[in-house]
Write a protein that holds these residues in place. Structure first.
Motif, short mmCIF file in Angstrom:
data_model
loop_
_atom_site.label_atom_id
_atom_site.label_comp_id
_atom_site.label_asym_id
_atom_site.label_seq_id
_atom_site.Cartn_x
_atom_site.Cartn_y
_atom_site.Cartn_z
N GLN A 60 0.84 -1.19 0.00
CA GLN A 60 0.00 0.00 0.00
C GLN A 60 0.88 1.24 0.00
OE1 GLN A 60 -2.90 0.04 3.12
NE2 GLN A 60 -3.84 1.95 2.41
N ARG A 61 0.61 2.12 -0.92
CA ARG A 61 1.27 3.42 -1.01
C ARG A 61 0.18 4.48 -0.92
NH1 ARG A 61 4.69 1.91 -6.40
NH2 ARG A 61 5.88 0.18 -5.50
N SER A 62 0.08 5.06 0.26
CA SER A 62 -1.01 5.99 0.54
C SER A 62 -2.33 5.21 0.42
CB SER A 62 -0.94 7.20 -0.39
OG SER A 62 -1.90 8.16 -0.03
N ASN A 63 -3.22 5.60 -0.49
CA ASN A 63 -4.47 4.87 -0.64
C ASN A 63 -4.47 3.99 -1.90
OD1 ASN A 63 -4.63 7.00 -2.47
ND2 ASN A 63 -6.85 7.15 -2.30
N ILE A 64 -3.28 3.74 -2.45
CA ILE A 64 -3.15 2.94 -3.67
C ILE A 64 -2.48 1.61 -3.33
CG2 ILE A 64 -2.12 2.84 -5.99
CD1 ILE A 64 -4.27 4.98 -5.75
N PHE A 65 -3.03 0.53 -3.87
CA PHE A 65 -2.44 -0.80 -3.70
C PHE A 65 -1.73 -1.19 -4.99
CE2 PHE A 65 -6.00 -0.47 -0.84
CZ PHE A 65 -5.43 -0.89 0.36
N VAL A 66 -0.49 -1.68 -4.85
CA VAL A 66 0.33 -2.00 -6.00
C VAL A 66 0.87 -3.42 -5.85
CG1 VAL A 66 2.37 -1.33 -7.33
CG2 VAL A 66 1.01 0.42 -6.20
N MET A 67 0.80 -4.18 -6.93
CA MET A 67 1.36 -5.53 -6.93
C MET A 67 2.88 -5.45 -6.81
SD MET A 67 0.79 -8.68 -9.64
CE MET A 67 1.01 -7.64 -11.05
N THR A 68 3.46 -6.27 -5.95
CA THR A 68 4.91 -6.31 -5.77
C THR A 68 5.53 -7.28 -6.77
OG1 THR A 68 4.79 -8.13 -4.20
CG2 THR A 68 4.67 -5.87 -3.29
N GLU A 69 6.85 -7.32 -6.78
CA GLU A 69 7.56 -8.28 -7.63
C GLU A 69 7.19 -9.71 -7.23
OE1 GLU A 69 9.43 -9.27 -10.88
OE2 GLU A 69 9.27 -7.17 -10.26
N LYS A 70 7.08 -9.94 -5.93
CA LYS A 70 6.66 -11.26 -5.44
C LYS A 70 5.24 -11.58 -5.94
CE LYS A 70 6.16 -13.87 -1.12
NZ LYS A 70 6.29 -13.82 0.33
N GLY A 71 4.38 -10.58 -5.98
CA GLY A 71 3.03 -10.75 -6.50
C GLY A 71 3.03 -11.12 -7.97
N LYS A 72 3.92 -10.47 -8.74
CA LYS A 72 4.04 -10.80 -10.17
C LYS A 72 4.50 -12.24 -10.36
CE LYS A 72 5.12 -6.07 -11.42
NZ LYS A 72 6.17 -5.11 -11.81
N GLU A 73 5.47 -12.65 -9.55
CA GLU A 73 5.96 -14.03 -9.64
C GLU A 73 4.84 -15.02 -9.30
OE1 GLU A 73 9.42 -14.40 -7.15
OE2 GLU A 73 10.46 -12.78 -8.21
N TYR A 74 4.10 -14.71 -8.23
CA TYR A 74 2.98 -15.58 -7.83
C TYR A 74 1.95 -15.67 -8.95
CZ TYR A 74 -1.11 -17.32 -5.41
OH TYR A 74 -2.22 -18.06 -5.06
#
Length: 91
Positions: A60-74
Motif C-alpha cells: 500500500q502506497r497511501s491509498n493505492i495498492f500495487v502488486m509487488t515483484e513477489k506478487g508478479k511471480e505468484y
C-alpha cells in the motif's frame, strides 16, 4: 459470484479472486477499484487485501495498492500451473 450458462451462480475459487486482485493492482488501484473490478463487497475485499499485503504480494502506497515483484511471480506461476492442469486462466 459469476453466472454460467442459464444464469446458474458459479462460485469463484480463492485463486481466481487473488488473481483478479493482483491483475487490478498491477498498475496501482484504490480499494474501490479493486472492489468493483474483482466484483467483491468491501468487507471481503478488505480481507483479501490484508492477506495479500501480509504475504507481500501487494503493498500500500497511501491509498493505492500495487502488486509487488513477489506478487508478479505468484501470478505468473499460478497462471502457468492452471495452464498445465488444463484449466483456462481467467486473465
Amino acid at each position: 459470484m459469476n453466472f454460467g450458462n442459464g444464469g446458474i451462480k458459479i462460485r469463484r475459487s480463492r485463486t481466481d479472486i487473488v488473481l483478479d486482485i493482483l491483475n487490478i493492482a498491477s498498475n496501482g488501484a484504490t480499494k474501490t477499484k479493486i472492489v468493483y473490478g474483482a466484483n467483491l463487497n468491501s468487507s471481503i475485499a478488505k480481507k483479501y487485501i490484508n492477506d495479500l499485503k501480509d504475504k507481500g504480494l501487494i503493498e500500500q502506497r497511501s491509498n493505492i495498492f500495487v502488486m509487488t515483484e513477489k506478487g508478479k511471480e505468484y501470478r505468473d506461476l499460478t497462471k502457468e500451473l492452471l495452464t498445465y492442469w488444463d484449466q483456462k486462466p481467467r486473465m
